[in-house]
Design a protein around this motif. Structure first.
Motif, PDB file in Angstrom:
ATOM      1  N   ALA A 270       6.905  23.699  -6.746  1.00  0.00           N
ATOM      2  CA  ALA A 270       7.687  22.675  -6.042  1.00  0.00           C
ATOM      3  C   ALA A 270       9.180  22.972  -6.096  1.00  0.00           C
ATOM      4  O   ALA A 270       9.933  22.532  -5.237  1.00  0.00           O
ATOM      5  CB  ALA A 270       7.412  21.301  -6.640  1.00  0.00           C
ATOM      6  N   ASP A 271       9.622  23.733  -7.104  1.00  0.00           N
ATOM      7  CA  ASP A 271      11.044  24.053  -7.251  1.00  0.00           C
ATOM      8  C   ASP A 271      11.427  25.399  -6.641  1.00  0.00           C
ATOM      9  O   ASP A 271      12.588  25.773  -6.650  1.00  0.00           O
ATOM     10  CB  ASP A 271      11.444  24.034  -8.735  1.00  0.00           C
TER      11      ASP A 271
ATOM     12  N   ALA B 260       1.008  18.219 -11.227  1.00  0.00           N
ATOM     13  CA  ALA B 260       0.909  19.583 -10.695  1.00  0.00           C
ATOM     14  C   ALA B 260       2.021  20.449 -11.270  1.00  0.00           C
ATOM     15  O   ALA B 260       1.794  21.607 -11.646  1.00  0.00           O
ATOM     16  CB  ALA B 260       0.968  19.565  -9.174  1.00  0.00           C
ATOM     17  N   ALA B 261       3.235  19.902 -11.365  1.00  0.00           N
ATOM     18  CA  ALA B 261       4.354  20.667 -11.923  1.00  0.00           C
ATOM     19  C   ALA B 261       4.104  20.974 -13.396  1.00  0.00           C
ATOM     20  O   ALA B 261       4.378  22.086 -13.856  1.00  0.00           O
ATOM     21  CB  ALA B 261       5.650  19.885 -11.750  1.00  0.00           C
TER      22      ALA B 261
ATOM     23  N   GLU C 243       0.829  -1.213   0.000  1.00  0.00           N
ATOM     24  CA  GLU C 243       0.000   0.000   0.000  1.00  0.00           C
ATOM     25  C   GLU C 243       0.863   1.263   0.000  1.00  0.00           C
ATOM     26  O   GLU C 243       0.585   2.217  -0.730  1.00  0.00           O
ATOM     27  CB  GLU C 243      -0.927  -0.003   1.209  1.00  0.00           C
ATOM     28  N   ILE C 244       1.928   1.268   0.774  1.00  0.00           N
ATOM     29  CA  ILE C 244       2.838   2.423   0.814  1.00  0.00           C
ATOM     30  C   ILE C 244       3.489   2.619  -0.552  1.00  0.00           C
ATOM     31  O   ILE C 244       3.599   3.753  -1.040  1.00  0.00           O
ATOM     32  CB  ILE C 244       3.894   2.252   1.923  1.00  0.00           C
ATOM     33  N   ASP C 245       3.908   1.532  -1.197  1.00  0.00           N
ATOM     34  CA  ASP C 245       4.499   1.635  -2.536  1.00  0.00           C
ATOM     35  C   ASP C 245       3.507   2.235  -3.531  1.00  0.00           C
ATOM     36  O   ASP C 245       3.861   3.105  -4.324  1.00  0.00           O
ATOM     37  CB  ASP C 245       4.968   0.267  -3.033  1.00  0.00           C
TER      38      ASP C 245
ATOM     39  N   ALA D 189       3.895  10.697  -6.430  1.00  0.00           N
ATOM     40  CA  ALA D 189       4.865  11.131  -7.438  1.00  0.00           C
ATOM     41  C   ALA D 189       4.151  11.540  -8.719  1.00  0.00           C
ATOM     42  O   ALA D 189       4.488  12.564  -9.328  1.00  0.00           O
ATOM     43  CB  ALA D 189       5.874  10.015  -7.705  1.00  0.00           C
ATOM     44  N   MET D 190       3.166  10.768  -9.120  1.00  0.00           N
ATOM     45  CA  MET D 190       2.407  11.087 -10.324  1.00  0.00           C
ATOM     46  C   MET D 190       1.661  12.416 -10.155  1.00  0.00           C
ATOM     47  O   MET D 190       1.660  13.263 -11.055  1.00  0.00           O
ATOM     48  CB  MET D 190       1.409   9.971 -10.632  1.00  0.00           C
TER      49      MET D 190
END
Length: 68
Positions: free
Chosen positions: A61-62, A47-48, A32-34, A41-42
């Motif tokens: 984020a940067d 968002a970026a 579940e954590i993976d 990350a996706m």
């Protein structure tokens, strides 16, 4: 003496079952954590990309926080 041995064997059996149950739980939580890590990350990538497409500025984020 035999009663004591039986109680010890019974306790060992319960402990083995508890260890197996905990092992299954840890394996399930690891999966579940993976999955959640990949999803985060996706989402960060999306968002970026949206920020880059929308404003042409450095993605949030940067950017350094204002207190730096």
């Amino acid at each position: 003496m035999e009663d004591r041995l039986n109680r010890t064997e019974e306790e060992v059996a319960h402990l083995r079952r508890a260890v197996d149950d905990l092992s299954d739980m840890v394996a399930r939580q690891t999966r579940e954590i993976d999955l959640l890590t990949r999803r985060v990350a996706m989402l960060l990538e999306r968002a970026a990309e949206a920020e880059a497409e929308g404003g042409g500025t450095v993605p949030l984020a940067d950017q350094k926080p204002p207190h730096w």
